[in-house]
Design a protein around this motif. Structure first.
Motif, PDB file in Angstrom:
ATOM      1  N   LEU A 153       4.991 -12.204   5.539  1.00 48.69           N
ATOM      2  CA  LEU A 153       4.655 -12.992   4.344  1.00 48.69           C
ATOM      3  C   LEU A 153       5.410 -12.454   3.124  1.00 48.69           C
ATOM      4  CD1 LEU A 153       0.870 -13.593   5.007  1.00 48.69           C
ATOM      5  CD2 LEU A 153       2.751 -15.185   5.303  1.00 48.69           C
ATOM      6  N   LEU A 154       5.583 -11.146   3.079  1.00 51.99           N
ATOM      7  CA  LEU A 154       6.390 -10.583   1.979  1.00 51.99           C
ATOM      8  C   LEU A 154       7.850 -11.017   2.115  1.00 51.99           C
ATOM      9  CD1 LEU A 154       4.840  -7.036   1.488  1.00 51.99           C
ATOM     10  CD2 LEU A 154       5.073  -8.784  -0.261  1.00 51.99           C
ATOM     11  N   GLY A 186       4.109   2.952  -1.699  1.00 54.67           N
ATOM     12  CA  GLY A 186       4.566   3.229  -3.064  1.00 54.67           C
ATOM     13  C   GLY A 186       5.756   2.343  -3.429  1.00 54.67           C
ATOM     14  N   ILE A 187       6.678   2.192  -2.477  1.00 59.44           N
ATOM     15  CA  ILE A 187       7.862   1.354  -2.731  1.00 59.44           C
ATOM     16  C   ILE A 187       7.431  -0.094  -2.973  1.00 59.44           C
ATOM     17  CG2 ILE A 187       9.982   0.425  -1.691  1.00 59.44           C
ATOM     18  CD1 ILE A 187      10.128   3.076  -0.065  1.00 59.44           C
ATOM     19  N   GLU A 188       6.552  -0.565  -2.132  1.00 58.99           N
ATOM     20  CA  GLU A 188       6.087  -1.949  -2.273  1.00 58.99           C
ATOM     21  C   GLU A 188       5.349  -2.139  -3.595  1.00 58.99           C
ATOM     22  OE1 GLU A 188       5.426  -3.100   2.451  1.00 58.99           O
ATOM     23  OE2 GLU A 188       3.729  -2.423   1.278  1.00 58.99           O
ATOM     24  N   ASP A 189       4.556  -1.155  -3.954  1.00 58.62           N
ATOM     25  CA  ASP A 189       3.791  -1.244  -5.202  1.00 58.62           C
ATOM     26  C   ASP A 189       4.731  -1.334  -6.408  1.00 58.62           C
ATOM     27  OD1 ASP A 189       1.599  -1.261  -6.879  1.00 58.62           O
ATOM     28  OD2 ASP A 189       1.564   0.927  -7.049  1.00 58.62           O
ATOM     29  N   GLU A 190       5.773  -0.504  -6.374  1.00 54.14           N
ATOM     30  CA  GLU A 190       6.740  -0.528  -7.477  1.00 54.14           C
ATOM     31  C   GLU A 190       7.439  -1.880  -7.587  1.00 54.14           C
ATOM     32  OE1 GLU A 190       7.921   4.095  -7.190  1.00 54.14           O
ATOM     33  OE2 GLU A 190       9.607   2.679  -7.137  1.00 54.14           O
ATOM     34  N   ARG A 191       7.751  -2.444  -6.432  1.00 52.77           N
ATOM     35  CA  ARG A 191       8.482  -3.718  -6.440  1.00 52.77           C
ATOM     36  C   ARG A 191       7.597  -4.931  -6.699  1.00 52.77           C
ATOM     37  NH1 ARG A 191      12.810  -4.638  -1.728  1.00 52.77           N
ATOM     38  NH2 ARG A 191      14.280  -2.988  -2.151  1.00 52.77           N
ATOM     39  N   TYR A 192       6.417  -4.935  -6.061  1.00 50.70           N
ATOM     40  CA  TYR A 192       5.630  -6.177  -6.051  1.00 50.70           C
ATOM     41  C   TYR A 192       4.202  -6.022  -6.599  1.00 50.70           C
ATOM     42  CZ  TYR A 192       9.236  -6.583  -2.421  1.00 50.70           C
ATOM     43  OH  TYR A 192      10.423  -6.541  -1.731  1.00 50.70           O
ATOM     44  N   ASN A 193       3.847  -4.834  -7.046  1.00 53.11           N
ATOM     45  CA  ASN A 193       2.485  -4.543  -7.523  1.00 53.11           C
ATOM     46  C   ASN A 193       1.399  -4.770  -6.465  1.00 53.11           C
ATOM     47  OD1 ASN A 193       3.360  -3.868 -10.123  1.00 53.11           O
ATOM     48  ND2 ASN A 193       3.507  -6.061 -10.611  1.00 53.11           N
ATOM     49  N   THR A 194       1.804  -4.776  -5.235  1.00 55.38           N
ATOM     50  CA  THR A 194       0.836  -4.860  -4.137  1.00 55.38           C
ATOM     51  C   THR A 194       1.528  -4.272  -2.901  1.00 55.38           C
ATOM     52  OG1 THR A 194      -0.717  -6.285  -2.953  1.00 55.38           O
ATOM     53  CG2 THR A 194       1.470  -7.212  -3.364  1.00 55.38           C
ATOM     54  N   HIS A 195       0.920  -4.398  -1.735  1.00 54.15           N
ATOM     55  CA  HIS A 195       1.567  -3.882  -0.528  1.00 54.15           C
ATOM     56  C   HIS A 195       1.186  -4.735   0.680  1.00 54.15           C
ATOM     57  CE1 HIS A 195      -2.385  -2.159  -0.003  1.00 54.15           C
ATOM     58  NE2 HIS A 195      -2.242  -1.417  -1.082  1.00 54.15           N
ATOM     59  N   HIS A 196       1.900  -4.515   1.807  1.00 48.82           N
ATOM     60  CA  HIS A 196       1.692  -5.390   2.961  1.00 48.82           C
ATOM     61  C   HIS A 196       0.290  -5.235   3.557  1.00 48.82           C
ATOM     62  CE1 HIS A 196       2.993  -1.702   5.087  1.00 48.82           C
ATOM     63  NE2 HIS A 196       2.388  -2.182   6.151  1.00 48.82           N
ATOM     64  N   CYS A 197      -0.361  -4.091   3.298  1.00 50.70           N
ATOM     65  CA  CYS A 197      -1.719  -3.892   3.836  1.00 50.70           C
ATOM     66  C   CYS A 197      -2.711  -4.842   3.146  1.00 50.70           C
ATOM     67  CB  CYS A 197      -2.191  -2.459   3.623  1.00 50.70           C
ATOM     68  SG  CYS A 197      -0.982  -1.231   4.057  1.00 50.70           S
ATOM     69  N   ALA A 198      -2.540  -5.015   1.829  1.00 49.24           N
ATOM     70  CA  ALA A 198      -3.450  -5.896   1.081  1.00 49.24           C
ATOM     71  C   ALA A 198      -3.237  -7.346   1.493  1.00 49.24           C
ATOM     72  CB  ALA A 198      -3.220  -5.730  -0.420  1.00 49.24           C
ATOM     73  N   ILE A 199      -1.990  -7.712   1.741  1.00 51.41           N
ATOM     74  CA  ILE A 199      -1.715  -9.092   2.163  1.00 51.41           C
ATOM     75  C   ILE A 199      -2.258  -9.316   3.584  1.00 51.41           C
ATOM     76  CG2 ILE A 199       0.125 -10.763   2.680  1.00 51.41           C
ATOM     77  CD1 ILE A 199       1.645  -9.555   0.310  1.00 51.41           C
ATOM     78  N   GLY A 200      -2.030  -8.338   4.455  1.00 51.58           N
ATOM     79  CA  GLY A 200      -2.550  -8.435   5.825  1.00 51.58           C
ATOM     80  C   GLY A 200      -4.074  -8.513   5.832  1.00 51.58           C
ATOM     81  N   TYR A 201      -4.693  -7.780   4.918  1.00 54.42           N
ATOM     82  CA  TYR A 201      -6.157  -7.792   4.783  1.00 54.42           C
ATOM     83  C   TYR A 201      -6.653  -9.216   4.474  1.00 54.42           C
ATOM     84  CZ  TYR A 201     -10.477  -7.121   2.029  1.00 54.42           C
ATOM     85  OH  TYR A 201     -11.737  -7.218   1.503  1.00 54.42           O
ATOM     86  N   LEU A 202      -5.945  -9.913   3.581  1.00 50.92           N
ATOM     87  CA  LEU A 202      -6.349 -11.276   3.223  1.00 50.92           C
ATOM     88  C   LEU A 202      -6.193 -12.235   4.405  1.00 50.92           C
ATOM     89  CD1 LEU A 202      -4.832 -11.644  -0.365  1.00 50.92           C
ATOM     90  CD2 LEU A 202      -7.213 -11.219   0.268  1.00 50.92           C
ATOM     91  N   VAL A 203      -5.111 -12.059   5.161  1.00 49.06           N
ATOM     92  CA  VAL A 203      -4.914 -12.915   6.345  1.00 49.06           C
ATOM     93  C   VAL A 203      -6.054 -12.645   7.341  1.00 49.06           C
ATOM     94  CG1 VAL A 203      -3.400 -13.472   8.308  1.00 49.06           C
ATOM     95  CG2 VAL A 203      -2.393 -12.954   6.075  1.00 49.06           C
ATOM     96  N   ALA A 204      -6.317 -11.365   7.581  1.00 43.44           N
ATOM     97  CA  ALA A 204      -7.367 -10.993   8.542  1.00 43.44           C
ATOM     98  C   ALA A 204      -8.715 -11.581   8.123  1.00 43.44           C
ATOM     99  CB  ALA A 204      -7.459  -9.475   8.652  1.00 43.44           C
ATOM    100  N   LYS A 205      -8.975 -11.589   6.808  1.00 39.93           N
ATOM    101  CA  LYS A 205     -10.238 -12.153   6.323  1.00 39.93           C
ATOM    102  C   LYS A 205     -10.266 -13.661   6.557  1.00 39.93           C
ATOM    103  CE  LYS A 205     -12.779 -10.800   2.982  1.00 39.93           C
ATOM    104  NZ  LYS A 205     -13.649 -10.035   2.175  1.00 39.93           N
ATOM    105  N   SER A 206      -9.118 -14.305   6.337  1.00 47.10           N
ATOM    106  CA  SER A 206      -9.120 -15.764   6.514  1.00 47.10           C
ATOM    107  C   SER A 206      -9.226 -16.153   7.998  1.00 47.10           C
ATOM    108  CB  SER A 206      -7.925 -16.416   5.824  1.00 47.10           C
ATOM    109  OG  SER A 206      -6.839 -16.476   6.687  1.00 47.10           O
ATOM    110  N   TRP A 207      -8.955 -15.193   8.889  1.00 44.51           N
ATOM    111  CA  TRP A 207      -9.144 -15.444  10.335  1.00 44.51           C
ATOM    112  C   TRP A 207     -10.527 -14.961  10.791  1.00 44.51           C
ATOM    113  CZ3 TRP A 207      -5.185 -16.388  14.475  1.00 44.51           C
ATOM    114  CH2 TRP A 207      -4.052 -17.027  13.946  1.00 44.51           C
TER     115      TRP A 207
END
Ligand SMILES: [Fe+2]
Ligand SMILES: [Fe+2]
Length: 297
Positions: A153-154, A186-207
């Motif tokens: 998704l990123l 840390g790299i993701e946070d600097e670039r996007y202010n979030t990270h793939h774990c938080a996005i994956g968490y949202l997908v997992a919740k929607s499933w």
């Protein structure tokens, strides 16, 4: 710099990102099978009927069922037979993985690497769960399957994410941040202010995945598993951290660019994981050898 305290901010930003590209929701076929499985007595013929109605899914399922990974002695050519020979758990896991893959979409070598890593981590995670006597092998498989689903998704949102995909999937970067996070976060946070774990968490919740799974996904780069107060979640988080490490190692073996620490270094940084699972460095080495052979197939 990321830390646990701004996890809420990461989730908020992740919500913004996924609302822009559309969060993949749980498909009807998975919902229908779940409904059947959750009945006191699951009707297997109903489950195979649900799948048979979906021609594309049936074709994919038969192809996977006949792959060397399952080592079935006969060629399977019907959904009913596949269900009988694979067993409900394997059958369901194939449907889940295939549905997730279709829903996440994407193509190219980064996406292919992401899938080999996710499938490997799911299998490894279920094997570790079995070895340590975790209460639900299925939950361990599902956590492994979904843990990095924020990555594609990123890539969809930020095409230049492919520059760091190898690093994200290599998993075991040598640096860690304050002993809490691996540096990809840390790299993701600097670039996007979030990270793939938080996005994956949202997908997992929607499933509608379980709380233990969603929390393990959200924190799968946190070495400090003591943040989980629930015992099942803590153990699942430990299983996922180890599976992710071995999954990264196997990707490394296939020729991808990623950094892998020797077991001892990994074990030193993940003492809490080792303690939680009552595993030694030798156990991990043995497991890696066994799984390498199985997964190369
Ligand atoms: Fe990850
Ligand atoms: Fe991973």
């Amino acid at each position: 710099m990321s830390d646990l305290l701004n996890q809420e901010e990461h989730i908020k930003k992740a919500q913004e990102i996924v609302s822009g590209i559309g969060i993949p929701s749980q498909p009807k076929i998975v919902m229908d099978i779940n409904r059947e499985i959750n009945k006191p007595e699951a009707d297997l013929s109903k489950i195979s009927d649900i799948v048979s109605m979906d021609v594309a899914m049936s074709a994919k399922l038969l192809k996977i069922a006949n792959s060397p990974f399952f080592g079935l002695k006969e060629k399977v050519d019907s959904i009913q037979r596949a269900l009988a020979l694979l067993g409900l758990k394997n059958f369901y896991n194939i449907i889940l993985a295939t549905s997730l893959r279709e829903n996440l979409g994407g193509h190219g070598s980064a996406i292919e690497k992401f899938w080999s890593h996710s499938m490997a981590t799911a299998t490894i995670s279920s094997q570790i769960a079995q070895k340590v006597g975790f209460t639900s092998i299925d939950q361990a498989y599902i956590a492994g399957l979904f843990h990095d689903c924020g990555v594609p998704l990123l890539i969809k949102k930020y095409p230049n994410y492919v520059e760091i995909t190898d690093y994200a999937l290599g998993v075991v970067g040598t640096e860690s941040l304050k002993g809490l996070l691996k540096s990809i976060i840390g790299i993701e946070d600097e670039r996007y202010n979030t990270h793939h774990c938080a996005i994956g968490y949202l997908v997992a919740k929607s499933w509608h995945l379980s709380q233990a799974v969603t929390q393990s996904i959200l924190h799968h780069h946190y070495v400090n598993i003591d943040i989980h107060t629930d015992a099942t979640t803590k153990q699942l988080a430990a299983i996922l951290l180890l599976a992710d490490y071995i999954g990264g190692y196997l990707l490394f073996l296939s020729g991808s660019i990623c950094t892998v620490d020797p077991e001892t270094e990994w074990a030193q940084r993940h003492q809490k994981v080792m303690d939680e699972l009552s595993l030694s460095v030798n156990d991990i080495e043995d497991m890696k050898e066994d799984l390498t052979e199985k997964l190369r197939k």
